[in-house]
Design a protein around this motif. Sequence first.
Motif, PDB file in Angstrom:
ATOM      1  N   VAL D 315       6.734 -35.241 -19.274  1.00  0.00           N
ATOM      2  CA  VAL D 315       6.835 -34.759 -17.900  1.00  0.00           C
ATOM      3  C   VAL D 315       6.813 -33.232 -17.935  1.00  0.00           C
ATOM      4  CG1 VAL D 315       8.201 -34.741 -15.777  1.00  0.00           C
ATOM      5  CG2 VAL D 315       8.228 -36.773 -17.248  1.00  0.00           C
ATOM      6  N   VAL D 316       5.784 -32.651 -17.347  1.00  0.00           N
ATOM      7  CA  VAL D 316       5.649 -31.194 -17.340  1.00  0.00           C
ATOM      8  C   VAL D 316       5.897 -30.701 -15.911  1.00  0.00           C
ATOM      9  CG1 VAL D 316       4.142 -29.236 -17.832  1.00  0.00           C
ATOM     10  CG2 VAL D 316       3.934 -31.343 -19.177  1.00  0.00           C
ATOM     11  N   LEU D 317       6.872 -29.817 -15.763  1.00  0.00           N
ATOM     12  CA  LEU D 317       7.199 -29.261 -14.458  1.00  0.00           C
ATOM     13  C   LEU D 317       6.632 -27.845 -14.372  1.00  0.00           C
ATOM     14  CD1 LEU D 317      10.999 -30.282 -14.414  1.00  0.00           C
ATOM     15  CD2 LEU D 317       9.032 -31.644 -13.674  1.00  0.00           C
ATOM     16  N   VAL D 318       5.894 -27.566 -13.325  1.00  0.00           N
ATOM     17  CA  VAL D 318       5.255 -26.256 -13.180  1.00  0.00           C
ATOM     18  C   VAL D 318       5.573 -25.708 -11.792  1.00  0.00           C
ATOM     19  CG1 VAL D 318       3.091 -24.966 -13.323  1.00  0.00           C
ATOM     20  CG2 VAL D 318       3.338 -27.122 -14.585  1.00  0.00           C
ATOM     21  N   ILE D 319       6.019 -24.450 -11.736  1.00  0.00           N
ATOM     22  CA  ILE D 319       6.261 -23.826 -10.432  1.00  0.00           C
ATOM     23  C   ILE D 319       5.546 -22.495 -10.313  1.00  0.00           C
ATOM     24  CG2 ILE D 319       8.544 -24.877 -10.078  1.00  0.00           C
ATOM     25  CD1 ILE D 319       9.706 -22.063 -10.850  1.00  0.00           C
ATOM     26  N   GLN D 320       5.222 -22.171  -9.076  1.00  0.00           N
ATOM     27  CA  GLN D 320       4.666 -20.852  -8.762  1.00  0.00           C
ATOM     28  C   GLN D 320       4.908 -20.580  -7.286  1.00  0.00           C
ATOM     29  OE1 GLN D 320       0.364 -20.960  -9.218  1.00  0.00           O
ATOM     30  NE2 GLN D 320       0.083 -22.227  -7.417  1.00  0.00           N
ATOM     31  N   ASP D 321       4.707 -19.331  -6.904  1.00  0.00           N
ATOM     32  CA  ASP D 321       4.601 -19.005  -5.486  1.00  0.00           C
ATOM     33  C   ASP D 321       3.129 -19.207  -5.140  1.00  0.00           C
ATOM     34  OD1 ASP D 321       4.115 -17.660  -3.017  1.00  0.00           O
ATOM     35  OD2 ASP D 321       5.928 -16.474  -3.297  1.00  0.00           O
ATOM     36  N   ASN D 322       2.867 -20.140  -4.254  1.00  0.00           N
ATOM     37  CA  ASN D 322       1.475 -20.473  -3.950  1.00  0.00           C
ATOM     38  C   ASN D 322       0.690 -19.291  -3.398  1.00  0.00           C
ATOM     39  OD1 ASN D 322       3.390 -21.152  -1.763  1.00  0.00           O
ATOM     40  ND2 ASN D 322       1.521 -21.429  -0.558  1.00  0.00           N
ATOM     41  N   LEU D 323       1.367 -18.330  -2.770  1.00  0.00           N
ATOM     42  CA  LEU D 323       0.659 -17.167  -2.225  1.00  0.00           C
ATOM     43  C   LEU D 323       0.479 -16.048  -3.257  1.00  0.00           C
ATOM     44  CD1 LEU D 323       2.182 -16.770   1.364  1.00  0.00           C
ATOM     45  CD2 LEU D 323       0.050 -17.892   0.699  1.00  0.00           C
ATOM     46  N   VAL D 324       1.201 -16.111  -4.355  1.00  0.00           N
ATOM     47  CA  VAL D 324       1.088 -15.037  -5.343  1.00  0.00           C
ATOM     48  C   VAL D 324       0.271 -15.551  -6.536  1.00  0.00           C
ATOM     49  CG1 VAL D 324       2.311 -13.166  -6.521  1.00  0.00           C
ATOM     50  CG2 VAL D 324       3.356 -14.251  -4.529  1.00  0.00           C
ATOM     51  N   LYS D 325       0.916 -16.136  -7.540  1.00  0.00           N
ATOM     52  CA  LYS D 325       0.122 -16.650  -8.663  1.00  0.00           C
ATOM     53  C   LYS D 325      -0.888 -17.690  -8.170  1.00  0.00           C
ATOM     54  CE  LYS D 325      -1.071 -17.290 -12.986  1.00  0.00           C
ATOM     55  NZ  LYS D 325      -2.018 -16.329 -13.594  1.00  0.00           N
ATOM     56  N   GLY D 326      -0.559 -18.375  -7.085  1.00  0.00           N
ATOM     57  CA  GLY D 326      -1.487 -19.369  -6.549  1.00  0.00           C
ATOM     58  C   GLY D 326      -2.567 -18.795  -5.657  1.00  0.00           C
ATOM     59  N   ALA D 327      -2.584 -17.491  -5.453  1.00  0.00           N
ATOM     60  CA  ALA D 327      -3.612 -16.896  -4.576  1.00  0.00           C
ATOM     61  C   ALA D 327      -3.724 -15.379  -4.788  1.00  0.00           C
ATOM     62  CB  ALA D 327      -3.328 -17.214  -3.102  1.00  0.00           C
ATOM     63  N   SER D 328      -2.979 -14.614  -3.994  1.00  0.00           N
ATOM     64  CA  SER D 328      -3.248 -13.167  -3.928  1.00  0.00           C
ATOM     65  C   SER D 328      -2.789 -12.420  -5.178  1.00  0.00           C
ATOM     66  CB  SER D 328      -2.571 -12.591  -2.680  1.00  0.00           C
ATOM     67  OG  SER D 328      -3.021 -13.275  -1.535  1.00  0.00           O
ATOM     68  N   GLY D 329      -1.705 -12.840  -5.780  1.00  0.00           N
ATOM     69  CA  GLY D 329      -1.255 -12.193  -7.006  1.00  0.00           C
ATOM     70  C   GLY D 329      -2.257 -12.408  -8.125  1.00  0.00           C
ATOM     71  N   GLN D 330      -2.718 -13.634  -8.228  1.00  0.00           N
ATOM     72  CA  GLN D 330      -3.731 -13.939  -9.237  1.00  0.00           C
ATOM     73  C   GLN D 330      -4.997 -13.134  -8.992  1.00  0.00           C
ATOM     74  OE1 GLN D 330      -3.892 -17.383 -11.781  1.00  0.00           O
ATOM     75  NE2 GLN D 330      -5.000 -18.328 -10.098  1.00  0.00           N
TER      76      GLN D 330
END
Lengths: 354, 354, 354, 354
Positions: D315-330
């Motif tokens: 079981v792999v748990l992954v978190i991010q801020d969807n607006l940062v690493k998931g969008a604008s930060g990336q």
Amino acid sequence: MMTAASPRIKAGIVGGTGYTGVELLRLLSQHPNVELTAITSRKEDGMPVADMFPNLRGRVDLRFQTPDSAALDQCDVVFFATPHGVAMSQARELLGHGVRLIDLAADFRLRDTQVFEKWYKMPHSCPDILEESVYGLVEINRERIAGARVIGNPGCYPTTVILGLTPLIEGGKHLVDTTHIIADCKSGTSGAGRKAEVGTLYSEAGDNFKAYGVAGHRHHPEILEQLKHIAGEALGVTFVPHLVPMIRGMFSTIYARILPEALDTDFQALFEQRYAGEAFIDVMPAGSLPETRSVRASNHLRIAVHRPGGGDQLVVLVIQDNLVKGASGQAVQNMNLMFGLPESTGLDHVAVLP
Amino acid sequence: MMTAASPRIKAGIVGGTGYTGVELLRLLSQHPNVELTAITSRKEDGMPVADMFPNLRGRVDLRFQTPDSAALDQCDVVFFATPHGVAMSQARELLGHGVRLIDLAADFRLRDTQVFEKWYKMPHSCPDILEESVYGLVEINRERIAGARVIGNPGCYPTTVILGLTPLIEGGKHLVDTTHIIADCKSGTSGAGRKAEVGTLYSEAGDNFKAYGVAGHRHHPEILEQLKHIAGEALGVTFVPHLVPMIRGMFSTIYARILPEALDTDFQALFEQRYAGEAFIDVMPAGSLPETRSVRASNHLRIAVHRPGGGDQLVVLVIQDNLVKGASGQAVQNMNLMFGLPESTGLDHVAVLP
Amino acid sequence: MMTAASPRIKAGIVGGTGYTGVELLRLLSQHPNVELTAITSRKEDGMPVADMFPNLRGRVDLRFQTPDSAALDQCDVVFFATPHGVAMSQARELLGHGVRLIDLAADFRLRDTQVFEKWYKMPHSCPDILEESVYGLVEINRERIAGARVIGNPGCYPTTVILGLTPLIEGGKHLVDTTHIIADCKSGTSGAGRKAEVGTLYSEAGDNFKAYGVAGHRHHPEILEQLKHIAGEALGVTFVPHLVPMIRGMFSTIYARILPEALDTDFQALFEQRYAGEAFIDVMPAGSLPETRSVRASNHLRIAVHRPGGGDQLVVLVIQDNLVKGASGQAVQNMNLMFGLPESTGLDHVAVLP
Amino acid sequence: MMTAASPRIKAGIVGGTGYTGVELLRLLSQHPNVELTAITSRKEDGMPVADMFPNLRGRVDLRFQTPDSAALDQCDVVFFATPHGVAMSQARELLGHGVRLIDLAADFRLRDTQVFEKWYKMPHSCPDILEESVYGLVEINRERIAGARVIGNPGCYPTTVILGLTPLIEGGKHLVDTTHIIADCKSGTSGAGRKAEVGTLYSEAGDNFKAYGVAGHRHHPEILEQLKHIAGEALGVTFVPHLVPMIRGMFSTIYARILPEALDTDFQALFEQRYAGEAFIDVMPAGSLPETRSVRASNHLRIAVHRPGGGDQLVVLVIQDNLVKGASGQAVQNMNLMFGLPESTGLDHVAVLP
């Protein structure tokens, strides 16, 4: 004034397990002129700070220490993010070592020790230090803060109410009826602190709205004392705090009746002039409707001045992030002043929206 | 009076796709004396109601119909959960068929058509029907409602402000300064309706607090008109609504200055006496701090009367569920009265907490 | 079967200060065949129940009593809304007085006392009563519940996972790979109870999502034990619970791989047939996407069966209100059966949406 | 490599009125090497950006311009925070002016134009540019990104699923059953964008949990295409997205069955080694339970690897801020690489907790 080449300010935090503590850690760990050297918690002695607050992973390597083992006396400044009564018990010793103190609790907020004792149910243990301490509301006491050894960092509600009223009352102005001012204030739940309590559980405070402290709240005498100092006379303020189902954010709706002789006043200009040049006070354009999220995680406080229907009732809307301008950010702003740094050093974060 | 053996009231709903519509469906589908016979939506014609609102699966078998195809004229009563202007366009025809009308929009709230036209930007198309219609605040107009053919169901904010002030002002009382009353009101987001709008998106309204309508709000003239009627003279009320990050719930904090000659008044007793016997008005014990969740999904409105520090500033706290007592529950309460049913029939749900 | 003329069931509640307690109070106070006669809390002895839970003002006049002073032995049924271990300590005595018991904690859930002792860290004090007790999942054990003296009311997660899997596994079916089932479950914060804890503060659980109990959760052995009983063989289930920033609601996403020989199965029909006639189980139409709010404050559990891309991976979505079908509503459903009442008596509330 | 003395990168944003747009503005306005020179919105032409997003008051002085009037061709880099299809319509012209492009929509994510056309219902207008473009997942394609002219910034869900699976599958590893991987993903509401839609109103999405896109979601083919590229073979992934009542944050729970021959693998070490040295990937210590708030408003992505009960289910748990690493930060991370800046320049914000 410090420069980039200056040695860093050595900062310690006493009681770093609450919300003002973790917010201090967030701000200080990103501050270019600060070195975090100690953080204490009796209960969590030995625990890495980043285990409790994983947002600090990779940024803060400190462990919690007991107050005894932490070399607080080696610090340049110590922040107290503790329950009321702790800062005053350690103040004299730290001052003796040349450490400056910023207390985020109430030990150095109220000037009148009798009022303190009435509301905080404990005697004040160092009235002489209280005497020299400064109430850390920068926009009011900037000069005195720069030279202070001990700062009483303002309460969250008082910050909004005092800054929302100051342009109307300071210098003996006669603009509004100061006998019956109303401050209807609303706070997010983080203002209640990181304490295990039923009343602020998600299932209790969520999807719910309530008033509290209507019969009396500790921030009320603080508001009255400061306003009296600013106005030069006692004011009458009805203060009703409410709890909002949100984490951060404070919104104060202040009502004051304009005096007949002051009906021609340009209140918008009055506020703009008073706060011109202030880095963290934003007097919004006439007609603006501020939202707390516009200051989320930033040290800004925004004010909008309304006069519904052009009548004699003034409505001042004030917002801040209760954990930043209402607590830890204001504490860092005080520190900057005390150490000769530009006031906004390390505090220039853009608010997080949405 | 109807009995268990009486035929059921045939009820129709015009515009059932919004929050007041689905709340009417929830309440009427559980009402022992009502048969839901028609529900209209131009846009969703043919769609099973329970497909849009799955809480009604197994309970409501109706489909949305166009207003033309629905046999509204066969109903005993028709509720309008529509935008402003719809009810008045259909009122005359339905009345001609002996149908009684309860409008949850504003067409029959304001007595003064000029005020209506100013705030709702449309002419009133049937002033004569408005003339005979009754403002459906049961605790104020009970007798007239019982005999009415057309009800203007009160706005959510007015319900709290009027009921919170009535004991202080009715019958020419001189207890508080009626020239400068303040109503600082807070509403959950469902009050904004089920409309696709950016401002009430979760990402906009969540974890956020703001005021709105400070310069003017449609409920303001409604409050003023009713209070004038109750008090027998015009009142001055500053009304500031705020948006709370919660779904249901309304909280009004009302401030009134006690007149010098009325300082000895027992305000707690005054409120208790005024609302004694009211099924849905709960004057809480002195010192109470009501929470909106204590009326979630119920038709109750709770009031707490405070006088901080025993001074001359009265603070009245009023809560309700904006979709129930503030809208659909009050509409059903009106219907019960109009059809001779006990007032609380089908409205005796215990509030959902937590 | 009871009739309207039958004497009411005398019901007591032990430990009524938590969320399952107040939800029992909400449901039982509206139940036509129940008389609430006693409610206990050591800590709140003497306090009116409606002071703690103001949604009950005017509906519940009881005061909390100590367990000793409350006449629990005069009750027909006693609900235990207590921490684990309390019900089994009082069971024998109450049974001796002819009282029937419904335990909302875990004392009578697990059949295997060794498993109980491992997970709940206490010995089981009455294995003989456990032996005769029945696991109160009505849709599985209806007949045995009707004749039971002691009910172990199911855990919230197990209710969703067991009901979501039963049609696939019962009676020795070979439809899915039962060695590697996945139950990815999400719960609102009320599932954590009304306990003063930092982890479920609004400021901690709000605007946040996390998994917990990945290494082991007490509901896991309960799920495994019941599924083994239903399937006739041990199953492998990976169970990962998550905490959702909402108050009520549970959502379980269950994944099972379809066996090659079962690829032609009509799973939609399988679920519909299994639960045909069940008052509280709603197998939604193919393609449905259930939302937890569609069962808020109601005893319904909804299931949607998906097979993405028509492949061999079955996805079963199950929702319930964790405090109703997942706790107190299910307890009342059990009581109805035990006392010969129609199963949905007092449980026919329409869910509150929005 | 740029230095402090280098001229600033001139950056433009096309379509800056959505959440990825305002997040780009927050990040770029604080970036030491960027000068924001243009931002476009057809609809809001002429409006000061800070009027729409008051968190930017005092920080961003730009006004929205129409795409035609904005001098995008003078920029060094243009970000497209637009609906799908816009970037590809302007790419050729901008490239002709030497502008580099980072598209936050899907125009340059999918390599296979047929797959693109199937899911996005439009033909791809510049397959040749797509051919040279690079999928902007830095931790996978770092070298190619550094030399790219056009970046397809990854979708939010794919970022978590791909980074959560890469250590298990890259380089032809045979560690887990890649035919039946499950990605149970949960997103905050900001992922749905700043669009006026009923489904993401506060009153709809609040206090509610639901799955969506079970039958098919545009991020599914993106996940499959990238994983195939990384693994060297096609994978089977069941992907079920869910909507969480929070603003920011994404949590993916990934399930993979360990192959019999790989049961001795140290998966914790495998992940730690794969991401050693990555500035934004935090493989948390064994047993950790990540919370989305620990990355709120930061570019970090945290991973925790679990093996419940020591069995064969990973079981792999992954978190991010969807607006940062998931969008604008990336997107900013990509820009940094493309312009030779240290990867974390302007992205070293500490996450905001609480």
